[in-house]
Design a protein around this motif. Structure first.
Motif, short mmCIF file in Angstrom:
data_model
loop_
_atom_site.label_atom_id
_atom_site.label_comp_id
_atom_site.label_asym_id
_atom_site.label_seq_id
_atom_site.Cartn_x
_atom_site.Cartn_y
_atom_site.Cartn_z
N GLU A 104 -51.69 -30.61 7.90
CA GLU A 104 -51.34 -29.95 6.64
C GLU A 104 -51.11 -28.46 6.94
OE1 GLU A 104 -50.97 -31.47 3.69
OE2 GLU A 104 -51.38 -33.34 4.77
N PRO A 105 -50.23 -27.78 6.16
CA PRO A 105 -50.02 -26.35 6.39
C PRO A 105 -51.30 -25.54 6.15
CG PRO A 105 -48.68 -27.14 4.54
CD PRO A 105 -49.41 -28.32 5.07
N TYR A 106 -51.50 -24.49 6.95
CA TYR A 106 -52.69 -23.65 6.75
C TYR A 106 -52.34 -22.19 6.49
CZ TYR A 106 -52.00 -22.37 11.67
OH TYR A 106 -51.46 -21.92 12.85
N TRP A 107 -51.06 -21.82 6.65
CA TRP A 107 -50.67 -20.43 6.42
C TRP A 107 -49.17 -20.38 6.18
CZ3 TRP A 107 -53.88 -16.93 5.02
CH2 TRP A 107 -53.47 -15.59 4.95
N GLU A 205 -41.90 -19.75 6.06
CA GLU A 205 -42.23 -21.00 6.76
C GLU A 205 -43.73 -21.22 6.76
OE1 GLU A 205 -40.42 -20.58 10.63
OE2 GLU A 205 -38.46 -21.15 9.85
N ASP A 206 -44.11 -22.49 6.75
CA ASP A 206 -45.53 -22.85 6.84
C ASP A 206 -45.93 -23.08 8.28
OD1 ASP A 206 -46.00 -22.86 4.10
OD2 ASP A 206 -45.35 -24.94 3.88
N PHE A 207 -47.10 -22.60 8.63
CA PHE A 207 -47.68 -22.92 9.94
C PHE A 207 -48.52 -24.18 9.82
CE2 PHE A 207 -47.96 -18.33 11.84
CZ PHE A 207 -46.61 -18.36 12.10
N GLY A 208 -48.44 -25.02 10.85
CA GLY A 208 -49.29 -26.21 10.92
C GLY A 208 -49.71 -26.41 12.37
N VAL A 209 -50.67 -27.32 12.59
CA VAL A 209 -51.09 -27.64 13.96
C VAL A 209 -50.29 -28.85 14.43
CG1 VAL A 209 -53.02 -28.28 15.45
CG2 VAL A 209 -53.41 -26.79 13.46
N ALA A 210 -49.61 -28.71 15.55
CA ALA A 210 -48.80 -29.81 16.08
C ALA A 210 -49.67 -30.76 16.90
CB ALA A 210 -47.69 -29.25 16.97
N GLY A 225 -61.16 -30.56 8.97
CA GLY A 225 -61.74 -29.29 9.41
C GLY A 225 -61.18 -28.09 8.64
N TYR A 226 -59.87 -28.08 8.44
CA TYR A 226 -59.28 -26.97 7.67
C TYR A 226 -59.77 -26.97 6.24
CZ TYR A 226 -56.11 -24.82 11.05
OH TYR A 226 -55.60 -24.12 12.11
#
Ligand code: ARG
Length: 245
Positions: A104-107, A205-210, A225-226
């Motif tokens: 999911e996006p976090y920033w 743009e949204d940052f996410g974990v790949a 966790g987020y």
């Protein structure tokens, strides 16, 4: 005391099994991307993304190691299992989603042009009259600017760099007129060097974990966790420390 000995032996046995089960995941980072990821004075990975993932790992019961690497090859490295995730200022894009799956996006970030402090350029000027524009290789902004240039009639000359700071260096020494990047590294540069932000371009743009498509267990832990992190006071501390002035 025989009972005590047996109980303690069992406790130790369970503890060591639990410890052995804690998985270690490798997070590939671009260590030239402050404030999201960088290497501090002691040579240790640091930054908003590094600290966030360390907290999440401790909370969710896994270990994480942060491995600096070339941004341009980071998705191939993920697919080749040299790393297990990319938590390092990566925009969620349709092009990347064809190969990998994001958390999911976090920033959310906007993208900006950076020029010398005394530059007279406006954002519109960057698109006009054969300007030299620097971007980091393998970024969403490099892709977007390159793709849209023909249809929009932009005639800047794009130059490609391995990191945002290297593009800033060429802004400073006059080899390029401006550099395009996410706003936070730009603000970081403007705080340290005689450069300024001209204004925004493109869409936020949204940052996410790949993660790899099949790694649903890891992705679930990251998303959970987020959620916990964002509900914890530490999230505000991280934002104060790295992202807000
Ligand atoms: N918006 C850019 C992208 O995701 C940022 C890339 C730079 N981030 C980084 N950690 N180098 O492509």
């Amino acid at each position: 005391s025989f009972v005590y000995t047996v109980v303690m032996a069992l406790v130790l046995a369970f503890a060591s099994v639990a410890a052995a089960e804690e998985k270690t995941y490798i997070n590939g980072i671009d260590a030239n991307y402050p404030p999201f990821a960088y290497v501090d004075k002691d040579g240790k990975p640091a930054g908003f993304d590094v600290d966030s993932m360390n907290w999440i790992a401790a909370k969710m019961g896994f270990k994480v190691v942060h491995k600096p690497m070339d941004w341009d090859g980071i998705v191939p490295s993920l697919l080749a299992k040299k790393i297990d995730m990319v938590c390092s200022g990566m925009s969620i894009t349709d092009a990347r989603k064809k190969q990998i799956t994001f958390s999911e996006p976090y920033w959310t970030v906007s993208q900006v042009f950076v020029a010398k402090k005394d530059s007279k350029l406006s954002v519109d000027d960057v698109y006009k009259g054969k300007k030299k524009l620097g971007v980091q290789r393998g970024t969403s902004e490099a892709d977007a600017l390159q793709k849209q240039a023909p249809e929009k009639g932009w005639n800047f000359e794009l130059r490609f760099y391995d990191s945002a700071p290297l593009a800033i260096e060429d802004v400073l020494n006059g080899r390029i007129d401006a550099a395009g990047m996410d706003i936070l590294p730009a603000e970081d540069a403007a705080a340290k060097k005689p450069v300024k932000i001209l204004g925004t371009f493109g869409e936020p743009e949204d940052f996410g974990v790949a993660t790899r498509n099949e790694d649903t267990e890891l992705r679930g832990k990251i998303n959970e966790g987020y959620k916990l992190l964002m509900a914890d006071p530490y999230w505000q501390q991280l934002k104060d420390k790295y992202l807000q002035k």
